[in-house]
Scaffold this motif. Structure first.
Motif, short mmCIF file in Angstrom:
data_model
loop_
_atom_site.label_atom_id
_atom_site.label_comp_id
_atom_site.label_asym_id
_atom_site.label_seq_id
_atom_site.Cartn_x
_atom_site.Cartn_y
_atom_site.Cartn_z
N PRO A 1 0.84 -1.21 0.00
CA PRO A 1 0.00 0.00 0.00
C PRO A 1 0.87 1.25 0.00
O PRO A 1 2.01 1.23 0.47
CB PRO A 1 -0.78 -0.12 1.31
CG PRO A 1 0.12 -0.90 2.21
CD PRO A 1 0.88 -1.85 1.31
N ASN A 2 0.32 2.36 -0.52
CA ASN A 2 1.07 3.61 -0.43
C ASN A 2 0.45 4.56 0.59
O ASN A 2 0.79 5.73 0.63
CB ASN A 2 1.22 4.28 -1.81
CG ASN A 2 -0.09 4.65 -2.45
OD1 ASN A 2 -1.14 4.12 -2.12
ND2 ASN A 2 -0.04 5.57 -3.40
N GLY A 3 -0.43 4.02 1.43
CA GLY A 3 -0.98 4.79 2.53
C GLY A 3 -1.76 3.88 3.46
O GLY A 3 -2.11 2.75 3.09
N TYR A 4 -1.99 4.34 4.68
CA TYR A 4 -2.86 3.61 5.60
C TYR A 4 -3.52 4.61 6.55
O TYR A 4 -3.00 5.68 6.82
CB TYR A 4 -2.11 2.51 6.37
CG TYR A 4 -1.08 3.00 7.35
CD1 TYR A 4 -1.41 3.24 8.69
CD2 TYR A 4 0.24 3.18 6.97
CE1 TYR A 4 -0.47 3.67 9.60
CE2 TYR A 4 1.20 3.61 7.88
CZ TYR A 4 0.84 3.85 9.19
OH TYR A 4 1.78 4.28 10.09
N ILE A 5 -4.72 4.22 6.99
CA ILE A 5 -5.51 5.06 7.90
C ILE A 5 -5.63 4.32 9.23
O ILE A 5 -5.92 3.12 9.25
CB ILE A 5 -6.91 5.32 7.33
CG1 ILE A 5 -6.82 6.06 6.01
CG2 ILE A 5 -7.78 6.07 8.33
CD1 ILE A 5 -8.12 6.08 5.22
N LEU A 6 -5.41 5.02 10.33
CA LEU A 6 -5.67 4.48 11.66
C LEU A 6 -6.78 5.32 12.28
O LEU A 6 -6.70 6.55 12.28
CB LEU A 6 -4.41 4.58 12.55
CG LEU A 6 -3.21 3.74 12.12
CD1 LEU A 6 -2.04 4.00 13.06
CD2 LEU A 6 -3.54 2.27 12.08
N GLY A 7 -7.84 4.65 12.76
CA GLY A 7 -8.95 5.41 13.32
C GLY A 7 -9.92 4.56 14.10
O GLY A 7 -9.66 3.38 14.35
N GLN A 8 -11.04 5.17 14.48
CA GLN A 8 -12.08 4.48 15.24
C GLN A 8 -13.41 4.71 14.56
O GLN A 8 -13.61 5.74 13.90
CB GLN A 8 -12.14 5.02 16.66
CG GLN A 8 -10.85 4.81 17.43
CD GLN A 8 -10.91 5.35 18.83
OE1 GLN A 8 -11.98 5.52 19.40
NE2 GLN A 8 -9.76 5.62 19.41
N GLU A 9 -14.31 3.74 14.71
CA GLU A 9 -15.63 3.88 14.11
C GLU A 9 -16.68 3.20 14.96
O GLU A 9 -16.39 2.33 15.77
CB GLU A 9 -15.64 3.31 12.69
CG GLU A 9 -15.48 1.82 12.59
CD GLU A 9 -15.54 1.30 11.17
OE1 GLU A 9 -15.31 2.08 10.22
OE2 GLU A 9 -15.82 0.11 11.00
N GLY A 10 -17.90 3.62 14.75
CA GLY A 10 -19.05 3.00 15.38
C GLY A 10 -20.07 2.70 14.30
O GLY A 10 -20.22 3.45 13.33
N GLU B 156 -6.70 9.08 10.78
CA GLU B 156 -5.63 9.85 10.16
C GLU B 156 -4.98 9.03 9.06
O GLU B 156 -4.58 7.88 9.27
CB GLU B 156 -4.59 10.22 11.22
CG GLU B 156 -3.59 11.24 10.74
CD GLU B 156 -2.80 11.82 11.88
OE1 GLU B 156 -1.93 11.09 12.42
OE2 GLU B 156 -3.05 12.98 12.25
N LEU B 157 -4.92 9.63 7.86
CA LEU B 157 -4.25 9.01 6.73
C LEU B 157 -2.75 9.24 6.88
O LEU B 157 -2.32 10.38 7.10
CB LEU B 157 -4.75 9.62 5.42
CG LEU B 157 -3.96 9.27 4.16
CD1 LEU B 157 -4.11 7.78 3.82
CD2 LEU B 157 -4.41 10.13 2.99
N ASN B 158 -1.97 8.18 6.77
CA ASN B 158 -0.51 8.27 6.82
C ASN B 158 0.04 7.93 5.44
O ASN B 158 -0.30 6.89 4.87
CB ASN B 158 0.05 7.27 7.84
CG ASN B 158 -0.41 7.58 9.24
OD1 ASN B 158 0.21 8.35 9.94
ND2 ASN B 158 -1.53 6.98 9.65
N THR B 159 0.90 8.80 4.91
CA THR B 159 1.59 8.53 3.65
C THR B 159 3.06 8.89 3.83
O THR B 159 3.40 9.71 4.68
CB THR B 159 1.01 9.36 2.48
OG1 THR B 159 1.28 10.74 2.71
CG2 THR B 159 -0.48 9.12 2.30
N LYS B 160 3.91 8.28 3.03
CA LYS B 160 5.33 8.59 3.13
C LYS B 160 5.70 9.86 2.37
O LYS B 160 6.62 10.55 2.75
CB LYS B 160 6.15 7.42 2.58
CG LYS B 160 6.18 6.23 3.50
CD LYS B 160 7.17 5.19 3.03
CE LYS B 160 7.31 4.09 4.05
NZ LYS B 160 8.29 3.07 3.65
#
Length: 197
Positions: free
Chosen positions: A74-83, A97-101
Motif C-alpha cells: 500500500p502507499n498509505g494507511y488510515i488508523l482510526g475508530q468507528e461505530g 488519520e491518513l498516513n503517507t510517506k
C-alpha cells in the motif's frame, strides 16, 4: 580514409546506443526506488497495527499478510475508530488519520449506509490499507464493496472497498456484534458530516 570514417561513425552509434540503454536502466531503477520509497512494507504495517490495536491484535499479522498477497504494497494507511449499527439498514461513522510517506498525515472521516441481512452494533478500531492513491484529494469520495465476513482471523476482519483504481482494505477489531452480510459503501471526507450519502 573512407573506411576509417565509416568505422568511427559506426562506433559512435554503438556508444550512443549504450548511453541511451544505461540512461533508460537508471531511470527505471530510480522510478522503482521512488515507488518503493512511497509504499509501506508488510513489517511497517504490522508494527503500526500492533501499536494501534494493542493486545487484541492476535490475528492482525495473518490478515495483513492476506491483504499483501492479494494487493501488494500500500502507499498509505488510515488508523482510526468507528461505530456502526444496523437492523436491516445500517450506518457507519468513523474518523482517523491518513498516513503517507510522500504527502504526510491528513485527517479523514468516513460515513456510509448499508443494506442487507445484518443486525447488531459495533465499536471498533480500524486500520485501512490504501492502494494506488495518486494524491490525498483522490481519497475523498465513495468506495463501494461487500462487507461482512470477507476474511476473519482471531477476531480481526478484513473487507475490500474500491473506486476506479484505488483500493481501500479496512481491517477491524473491536467490541460488539454485527451478524450477517451487507452491501454498502463508505464515503471518505475531509471534514466530519452526519450525512452518510
Amino acid at each position: 580514409m573512407h573506411q576509417i570514417m565509416k568505422a568511427a561513425s559506426s562506433a559512435g552509434r554503438v556508444v550512443l546506443a549504450a548511453m541511451f540503454l544505461v540512461a533508460g536502466t537508471l531511470s527505471a531503477a530510480q522510478a522503482q526506488s521512488a515507488n518503493n520509497n512511497s509504499q509501506y512494507t508488510m513489517q511497517e504495517i504490522v508494527d503500526a497495527g500492533h501499536g494501534f490495536f494493542g493486545e487484541t491484535s492476535g490475528g492482525l499479522a495473518k490478515v495483513v499478510e492476506r491483504a499483501f498477497e492479494r494487493y501488494g504494497l500500500p502507499n498509505g494507511y488510515i488508523l482510526g475508530q468507528e461505530g456502526s449499527g444496523a437492523f436491516i439498514a445500517g450506518l457507519t461513522y468513523g474518523e482517523g488519520e491518513l498516513n503517507t510517506k510522500n504527502a504526510g498525515q491528513h485527517s479523514v472521516f468516513w460515513q456510509g449506509p448499508s443494506l442487507g441481512i445484518d443486525w447488531g452494533g459495533q465499536g471498533s478500531r480500524a486500520m485501512m490499507l490504501v492502494y494506488n492513491l495518486p494524491s490525498v484529494p483522490a481519497l475523498y469520495k465513495r468506495f463501494g464493496g461487500v462487507s461482512g465476513s470477507a476474511y476473519v482471523v482471531a477476531g480481526v476482519g478484513m473487507t475490500v472497498l474500491t473506486d476506479e483504481n484505488i483500493v481501500v482494505v479496512p481491517i477491524r477489531t473491536g467490541i460488539g456484534a454485527r451478524l450477517g452480510v451487507n452491501v454498502g459503501y463508505l464515503k471518505m471526507t475531509q471534514t466530519p458530516t452526519w450525512n452518510p450519502f
